[in-house]
Design an enzyme around this catalytic site. Structure first.
Site, PDB file in Angstrom:
ATOM      1  CG  ASP A 197     -38.904 -50.937 -58.365  1.00 49.28           C
ATOM      2  OD1 ASP A 197     -38.535 -51.935 -59.536  1.00 49.28           O
ATOM      3  OD2 ASP A 197     -38.962 -49.659 -58.034  1.00 49.28           O
ATOM      4  CB  CYS A 255     -50.475 -52.427  -3.189  1.00 52.95           C
ATOM      5  SG  CYS A 255     -51.259 -53.136  -4.349  1.00 52.95           S
ATOM      6  CG  ASP A 268     -37.514 -54.536 -63.376  1.00 53.35           C
ATOM      7  OD1 ASP A 268     -38.327 -55.720 -64.408  1.00 53.35           O
ATOM      8  OD2 ASP A 268     -38.536 -53.679 -62.334  1.00 53.35           O
TER       9      ASP A 268
END
Length: 793
Positions: A688, A83, A494
């Site tokens: 990482d 509606c 690292d």
């Protein structure tokens, strides 16, 4: 800023560096707003404090200085409306969304027409909002077939150019009379015939230059349009004045209609070539977007149905058959297969995928049918994140561009001043009282000095450079990081997960079965890579795991746990010494393992030494070659690790690293990077893990290995997809090549204007030749940038 939002706006109407500089300056004067404007991408990247400014304020400010913010339109099919109250509710929700300018929902056609600002929202986000209020929506089928705004603009440019060229061609022939004293049809020399040809070129085809000049001058700025409008108007109106003088007599006019018309045609030609070339600089982004899957086989209500990938929802089950692209990120819930993840990792060998394995959207399912559960869709997928990084990098501004921006801001007013001075000097001293040669010289100065090449010099190179890097699996987060990378002279690697694979294996164990059982049970609570190796070793030895009552991880030292009422310690010498465990008789074994490059961990139960376990991490195949290339590039290479000195030096020796920083606690990594920086070095940190994030931020350039954690990738300036170390020296080569290319562009752009203006001022350049040179200068800068695509890296 207290609450900063970010947006990327598409700017229309910019024609040269003075335009982008003007918009940027105006935006940065706004309270709470920081902006960067890129001429090449025609985008403004804006950060704004929502308490001090809104996107509407920013848009209005851009429009006030004579430019536009491109709005995009989308049409959606709405499902579930019954509606008028439904359509009203959806319309209200859409119009409240940031970035939506207008939304109209039609109940009869069950559709919504939405105008929005790209960068603030998109159709996917709007569909999600509609779903949140209890309805459903999907893109209209024909929307995908519409050409983009840039494609349409390019077609319009081409049409204008053709019309302008057709009208200007007869006028070009009249130049032959001036140059070679040739005979041509009398009609072509008729002033009113020339007027008829030149007028539509001047005021219809060339109207865009008048509009642009007016808007800039109205707001206190000046750009290329001002130079073009002034130069062509001077030639046109002087010619019109000469044509009027022929009425009723035999006066032989001095006409320059061909100058104004051909100038406009040449400028349009240059702009068209420039736009075509600029579109090639975004090929890398287009190729990334083309990798995305288009459809997904979704299980809904027990049935398999094919849907556009945009309609997949988190949590849904999907079926992926052999040879198909995995539609979105997710996990395998049924079946097993191997997946080609080369587009993300660069690794050509397919990866085996079993139950609970993670799969990445747009990778290719090779040989098994699987069911998967969607965990990330739309803009949250891995590929979408990569595309976003590349887009942001291509739209960012490198520090080297600031000089060009500053010069461009002052350039046009200075050129207008030089043109006026040229006119005065010619009419007063060179050819006294002669209006015509003075006008020609002034027009040539105005035309030759367009700062387009200057504005394109840096952004086009940045776009091609970052795009070339992305194709190789290297993601620069911005132009400033691409520039910063070429200044590096030290790099810190690292060890675990960077130099080594981060997948260690147990090589030696001395101790009884109880020690192994308690060791493995305790390590089950640890997230350290070494723990996984110990658990795998215990599983292979068919060991049962006991319940852990207490668990404490002691960073840089080891772990402490309580199992079945017993205290278990696993770690290094320091841990044992702190708990008064006597290990003196086992020192020789410990030293032997460490000298072999193994990480040795001591085991104590209830304060008594009970054994030792040695774990070795496999060195990456590419590590030795990558480190050799980094050294050849003149970088000092350091290895950073929490391992003891002997183990660290043993591994470093294998890969050719001489400088080792060992026994570093996670929180100390950033301090070690600062110590190297204190020696006057520009330092890159490669890592990482989560514990690498502070060091990545501290370094001048943080490089994250793409196989690592999201925290590390988020903290880094550069991401290496797939963990291939050889991409690190390649990233540095790309940076050097890009900066070299930018310097070449700036040299020729500065050199062109520096040499061209005095040549034009002394009357050695005809205006039409100046126009051709100006147009081709922009094309040459973009073409030079495109050479980066083929550069050997």
């Amino acid at each position: 800023m207290s609450d900063t939002h970010h947006a990327t706006l598409n700017i229309t109407g910019m024609t040269c560096a003075a335009c982008s500089s003007r918009v940027e300056k105006v935006l940065n004067k706004m309270d709470g707003v920081e902006a960067q404007v890129n001429l090449t991408t025609e985008k403004a990247t804006v950060g704004y404090d929502i308490e001090k400014a809104s996107i509407e304020d920013i848009t209005k400010k851009i429009e006030n200085v004579g430019y536009g913010v491109l709005m995009e339109k989308t049409e959606l099919d709405i499902l579930g409306m019954t509606c008028a109250a439904c359509s009203t509710r959806i319309e209200k929700v859409l119009n409240k969304q940031e970035g939506v300018n207008s939304a109209t929902v039609n109940l009869t056609t069950e559709s919504a027409a939405i105008e929005y600002t790209p960068g603030l929202t998109d159709p996917k986000a709007l569909i999600e909002k509609i779903r949140n209020v209890g309805y459903d929506a999907k893109p209209k089928a024909e929307a995908a077939e519409k050409r983009t705004h840039k494609e349409k603009a390019l077609q319009r440019q081409k049409a204008k150019l053709i019309i302008s060229a057709v009208l200007s061609s007869p006028l070009l022939i009249t130049m032959l009379v001036h140059l070679f004293n040739m005979e041509i049809p009398a009609l072509l020399m008729n002033p009113w015939f020339q007027f008829a040809l030149a007028t539509p070129v001047q005021f219809i085809i060339g109207w865009q230059f008048y509009v642009g000049a007016y808007k800039n001058l109205k707001n206190g700025g000046a750009n290329m349009d001002v130079l073009v409008a002034l130069g062509t108007s001077a030639a046109y109106f002087y010619s019109l004045y000469e044509a009027i003088k022929t009425i009723g007599n035999d006066y032989m006019p001095h006409l320059y209609f061909e100058t104004s018309a051909i100038l406009i045609t040449l400028i349009l030609f240059g702009k068209y070539l420039e736009a075509k070339a600029k579109s090639q600089t975004t090929n890398a982004l287009s190729s990334l977007l083309n990798l995305q899957a288009k459809e997904a086989r979704v299980i809904r209500n027990g049935e398999e149905i094919m849907l556009p990938v945009e309609e997949v929802v988190v949590g849904e089950r999907l079926v992926v058959k052999p040879g198909e692209k995995i539609p979105v990120d997710g996990i395998v819930v049924k079946g097993r297969t191997s997946v080609d993840e080369s587009m993300i990792t660069g690794e050509s060998i397919p990866i085996e995928k079993e139950l609970d394995a993670t799969v990445i959207g747009s990778t290719i399912n090779k040989n098994g049918s699987i069911e998967m559960e969607a965990t990330k869709v739309g803009k949250d997928t891995a590929l979408a994140s990569i595309v976003k990084v590349v887009e942001e990098a291509q739209g960012s501004k490198a520090p080297i561009q600031r000089l060009a921006d500053v010069i461009s801001g002052y350039f046009v007013p200075i050129v207008v001043g030089i043109a006026i001075l040229t006119f005065v000097v010619w009419i007063a001293f060179v050819e006294q009282g002669q209006f015509e040669p003075a006008l020609v010289a002034a027009i040539a100065v105005l035309v030759i000095a367009c700062p387009c090449a200057l504005g394109l010099a840096t952004p086009t190179s940045i776009m091609v450079g970052t795009g070339r890097a992305a194709e190789s699996g290297i993601l620069f987060k911005g132009g400033e990081h691409l520039e910063g990378t070429h200044q590096l002279n030290a790099i810190v690697l690292d060890k675990t997960g960077t130099v080594t694979k981060g997948k260690p294996e147990v090589t030696d164990f001395s101790g009884d079965q109880e020690a192994l059982q308690l060791l493995a049970s305790a390590e089950k609570g640890s997230e350290h890579p070494l723990a996984g190796a110990i658990i795998a070793y215990a599983t292979e030895n068919e060991m049962d795991f006991l319940e852990v009552e207490e668990f404490i991880a002691i960073p840089g030292h080891g772990i402490e746990a309580r199992i079945s009422g017993k205290q278990i310690l696993v770690g290094n010498r320091k841990l044992m010494t702190d708990h008064q465990v006597d290990i003196e008789n086992n020192e020789e074994t410990l030293v032997k393992f460490e000298s072999e490059g193994k990480t040795a961990m001591l085991i104590a139960i209830d304060g008594e030494y009970r054994g030792i376990v040695a774990v070795a991490d496999v060195i990456k195949e590419s590590a030795i070659q990558a480190i050799k290339e980094l050294k050849e590039q003149g970088l000092e290479v350091f290895m950073l690790t929490g391992d003891n000195e002997r183990t660290a030096h043993a591994i470093a020796k294998q890969v050719g690293i001489n400088q080792v920083i060992a026994q570093v606690l996670p929180e100390e990594k950033a301090d070690r990077v600062k110590e190297i920086q204190a020696q006057g070095k520009k330092v890159a940190m490669v890592g990482d893990g989560v514990n690498d994030a502070p060091a990545l931020v501290t370094a001048d350039i943080g490089i994250a290995i793409g196989t690592g954690t999201e925290v590390a990738i988020e903290a880094a300036d550069v991401t290496i997809l797939g963990g291939e170390l050889l991409l690190i020296p390649k990233a540095i080569r790309i940076s050097h090549a890009t900066i070299r290319n930018i310097r070449q562009n700036l040299f020729w752009a500065f050199g062109y204007n520096t040499a061209g203006i005095p040549v034009a001022a002394v009357g050695l350049l005809a205006p039409w030749i100046a126009g051709a040179a100006m147009a081709l200068s922009s094309v040459s800068v973009v073409s030079n940038s495109l050479r980066l695509k083929r550069a050997k890296l």
